[in-house]
Design an enzyme around this catalytic site. Structure first.
Site, mmCIF file in Angstrom:
data_model
loop_
_atom_site.group_PDB
_atom_site.id
_atom_site.type_symbol
_atom_site.label_atom_id
_atom_site.label_comp_id
_atom_site.label_asym_id
_atom_site.label_seq_id
_atom_site.Cartn_x
_atom_site.Cartn_y
_atom_site.Cartn_z
ATOM 1 N N CYS A 182 7.921 9.952 0.673
ATOM 2 C CA CYS A 182 6.546 11.663 1.213
ATOM 3 C C CYS A 182 7.398 12.439 0.271
ATOM 4 C CB CYS A 182 6.555 11.596 2.894
ATOM 5 S SG CYS A 182 5.345 13.332 3.217
ATOM 6 N N ARG A 222 0.743 -1.210 -0.074
ATOM 7 C CA ARG A 222 0.085 -0.615 0.173
ATOM 8 C C ARG A 222 0.448 0.955 0.168
ATOM 9 N NH1 ARG A 222 -0.253 4.754 2.803
ATOM 10 N NH2 ARG A 222 -0.033 3.743 3.761
ATOM 11 N N ASP A 223 1.539 1.689 0.695
ATOM 12 C CA ASP A 223 2.213 2.682 1.250
ATOM 13 C C ASP A 223 3.641 2.453 0.337
ATOM 14 O OD1 ASP A 223 3.726 4.621 1.969
ATOM 15 O OD2 ASP A 223 3.698 4.131 4.488
ATOM 16 N N HIS A 233 6.764 3.331 13.158
ATOM 17 C CA HIS A 233 6.323 4.181 11.646
ATOM 18 C C HIS A 233 7.038 4.745 11.266
ATOM 19 C CE1 HIS A 233 3.863 3.860 7.438
ATOM 20 N NE2 HIS A 233 4.991 4.048 7.693
ATOM 21 N N HIS A 277 10.555 5.948 8.829
ATOM 22 C CA HIS A 277 11.029 6.585 7.575
ATOM 23 C C HIS A 277 12.788 7.509 7.650
ATOM 24 C CE1 HIS A 277 7.276 7.747 4.808
ATOM 25 N NE2 HIS A 277 6.686 6.415 6.668
ATOM 26 N N ASN A 317 10.095 4.259 3.364
ATOM 27 C CA ASN A 317 10.352 3.850 5.083
ATOM 28 C C ASN A 317 11.624 2.893 5.206
ATOM 29 O OD1 ASN A 317 6.488 3.598 6.312
ATOM 30 N ND2 ASN A 317 7.305 3.184 3.780
#
Length: 314
Positions: free
Chosen positions: A250, A23-24, A217, A219, A259
């Site tokens: 991002c 997804r991400d 979470h 990055h 990530n």
């Protein structure tokens, strides 16, 4: 926030990992990855022993075309025993769309930002407006028997506003937990966190949010991702999110990387004696497959150098 850190006597011996690459990671790719490839890669990740997989999102296809095939992906992926699939849900409309496929997933992840500016740029709402909508969505998810995770972006710093007060983050987390979220993920969305900050944050979070699964979470935008993992582990955090190959990212700031990579995370945890249930060799195979698909070198260190295994031959 400056507090005296109290480290747990022993680091967690078992760590839960949610793989968010499908997804991400795929959401942030410039091209649309074919559905067949997504299904194949999700199968490889499940076969590698990853028991928590975020597989897609029910977002507007015209806004994020990379995930426009959410229904097709859910309909075609295998459902191995012991593997929990989650989907990202932006709002009540997204949940309604997802519920048409209720038998194909187990959890929903719901998100908002910890800064007003980031939240408005991301979902065009204030934090208060987002919370009101999410509380209704979470209530419906709980009614449907879904496990709910609240995800709070820019928990450790905002690229627009700078420092984000932890008390604001904890207040948002408390609202989400009271609404029915069993798990709260704190996102270092643009890689602004440092290990001391992370340690102090989770020491306070344990006190503020008893009984809630706390998930980190991180990055790797500024190269501190795994250092931040260690700082969280030292405060007893045993749940993390990561993406195979170091996928994701991002759009702000320019040059942001993805990530923390799942293979780097798993390799480090295994070297430290923590059990993840993941077969690292099979995970690397999945990362090589997505790297070949994308046609470029990915950022994961273990993907390039391989795991440290010299001592196992002695």
């Amino acid at each position: 926030m400056r507090t005296s850190l109290k480290f747990v006597s022993e680091l967690p011996t078992t760590v839960r990992i949610r793989e968010v690459g499908p997804r991400d990671g795929f959401q942030n790719e410039p091209e649309v990855i074919p559905t067949d490839a997504k299904v194949r890669l999700i199968g490889m990740l499940a076969a590698a022993g990853l028991q928590r997989l975020e597989v897609t999102a029910f977002v507007r296809p015209d806004v994020i075309p990379q995930l426009a095939d959410a229904e097709q992906v859910l309909g075609r992926i295998e459902r191995p025993a012991g593997v929990a699939y989650s989907v990202l849900i932006p709002n009540e409309k997204g949940l309604e769309r997802a519920l048409a496929h209720r038998d194909r997933f187990d959890e929903i992840n719901l998100f908002l930002s910890a800064s007003e500016t980031h939240n408005r740029k991301n979902v065009n709402s204030s934090i208060a407006e987002s919370l009101q909508g999410l509380e209704r969505t979470i209530a419906r998810g709980v009614e449907e028997g879904l496990r709910c995770e609240g995800v709070i972006s820019v928990s450790f710093g905002c690229p627009y506003e700078g420092e984000v007060p932890p008390e604001r983050v904890f207040g948002i987390a408390q609202r989400l937990a009271e609404a029915g979220c069993e798990e709260i993920a704190f996102g270092d969305t643009t890689g602004m966190a440092n290990p001391r900050q992370v340690g102090e944050f989770f020491a306070a979070a344990h006190e503020r949010l008893p009984g809630v699964e706390l998930t980190a979470h991180f990055h790797n935008t500024r190269g501190q991702g795994l250092a931040n993992v260690l700082a969280a582990l030292e405060q007893g955090v045993s749940s993390f999110e990561s993406a195979f190959g170091e996928l994701g990212g991002c759009p702000v700031p320019p040059g942001s990387t993805g990530n923390i990579s799942t293979e780097d995370l798993v390799s480090m945890l295994h070297e430290m004696g923590a059990e993840t249930g993941v077969d690292l060799a099979k995970l690397i195979e999945a990362s090589r497959a997505v790297q070949d698909l994308l046609g470029r070198q990915l950022g994961a260190h273990v993907l390039r150098a391989g795991p440290v295994d010299w001592h196992r031959d002695k």
